[in-house]
Design a protein around this motif. Structure first.
Motif, short mmCIF file in Angstrom:
data_model
loop_
_atom_site.label_atom_id
_atom_site.label_comp_id
_atom_site.label_asym_id
_atom_site.label_seq_id
_atom_site.Cartn_x
_atom_site.Cartn_y
_atom_site.Cartn_z
N PRO A 117 0.93 -1.38 -0.10
CA PRO A 117 0.16 0.05 -0.48
C PRO A 117 1.02 1.41 -0.23
CG PRO A 117 -0.72 -1.55 1.86
CD PRO A 117 0.67 -2.08 1.11
N ILE A 118 0.32 2.26 -0.48
CA ILE A 118 0.86 3.21 -0.16
C ILE A 118 0.47 4.63 0.67
CG2 ILE A 118 1.35 6.12 -1.99
CD1 ILE A 118 1.21 3.97 -4.43
N ILE A 119 0.88 4.92 1.34
CA ILE A 119 0.62 6.55 2.42
C ILE A 119 -0.52 7.05 2.46
CG2 ILE A 119 0.38 7.91 4.06
CD1 ILE A 119 2.87 6.04 5.25
N LYS A 120 -1.41 7.41 2.25
CA LYS A 120 -2.50 8.23 1.13
C LYS A 120 -3.59 9.05 2.06
CE LYS A 120 -4.16 4.75 -2.27
NZ LYS A 120 -4.85 4.05 -2.81
N ASP A 121 -2.85 9.08 3.50
CA ASP A 121 -3.77 9.54 4.51
C ASP A 121 -2.83 9.65 6.06
OD1 ASP A 121 -6.09 11.26 5.54
OD2 ASP A 121 -6.66 9.97 6.71
N ILE A 122 -3.11 11.51 6.08
CA ILE A 122 -2.02 11.65 7.06
C ILE A 122 -3.02 12.33 8.95
CG2 ILE A 122 -1.00 12.77 8.81
CD1 ILE A 122 0.74 12.72 5.81
N GLN A 123 -3.59 11.76 9.41
CA GLN A 123 -4.93 13.01 10.98
C GLN A 123 -3.78 12.85 12.15
OE1 GLN A 123 -8.24 10.10 11.15
NE2 GLN A 123 -8.31 9.65 9.18
N LEU A 124 -4.19 14.23 12.45
CA LEU A 124 -4.15 14.82 13.27
C LEU A 124 -4.92 14.73 14.74
CD1 LEU A 124 -2.25 17.71 12.34
CD2 LEU A 124 -1.28 16.34 13.41
N LEU A 125 -4.84 14.28 15.88
CA LEU A 125 -6.30 13.84 16.93
C LEU A 125 -5.29 13.92 17.53
CD1 LEU A 125 -7.75 10.19 15.55
CD2 LEU A 125 -8.19 12.91 14.70
N VAL A 126 -6.43 14.87 19.21
CA VAL A 126 -6.11 14.48 19.99
C VAL A 126 -7.20 13.41 20.93
CG1 VAL A 126 -6.30 15.75 22.44
CG2 VAL A 126 -5.90 16.44 19.66
N PRO A 127 -6.17 12.38 21.72
CA PRO A 127 -7.28 10.65 22.11
C PRO A 127 -7.08 11.04 23.36
CG PRO A 127 -5.23 10.38 21.29
CD PRO A 127 -4.96 11.50 21.21
N GLU A 128 -7.08 12.10 23.85
CA GLU A 128 -7.13 12.52 25.56
C GLU A 128 -9.07 13.30 25.93
OE1 GLU A 128 -3.01 13.10 27.36
OE2 GLU A 128 -3.79 14.55 25.68
#
Length: 97
Positions: free
Chosen positions: A2-13
């Motif tokens: 697979p090719i990296i197609k997505d980057i997500q920034l999250l705050v899991p807290e």
């Protein structure tokens, strides 16, 4: 592979903080996703960048908060409250960890 197609920034807290943070950072993460060369990796299709206030909290968090199928999870220390206090989008885009 697979090719990296997505980057997500999250705050899991914090779910509510995560929702606001995700909406304020999605355009910049989309830009980085498009500018990356076609990085081929074994299984993951994206990168999940978990922004936490303290890296030592990772062990005590429920893994369901930061695990997403076919995404590689990364943790970075970020002061999300400081990010929200910035007045302009230009200042927010210039934040460094």
């Amino acid at each position: 592979m697979p090719i990296i197609k997505d980057i997500q920034l999250l705050v899991p807290e914090d779910r509510d903080t995560n929702r606001i943070f995700f909406h304020q950072t999605r355009s910049i993460s989309f830009l980085y996703s498009r500018l990356l060369p076609n990085l081929k990796i074994k299984e993951d299709k994206g990168i999940l960048i978990n922004c936490v206030s303290n890296l030592s909290k990772i062990d005590s968090m429920d893994s369901d908060l930061y695990t997403m199928f076919n995404y590689f999870s990364v943790f970075v220390k970020v002061d999300v409250n400081k990010f929200f206090c910035l007045s302009s989008d230009l200042q927010k885009k210039a934040v460094r960890t």
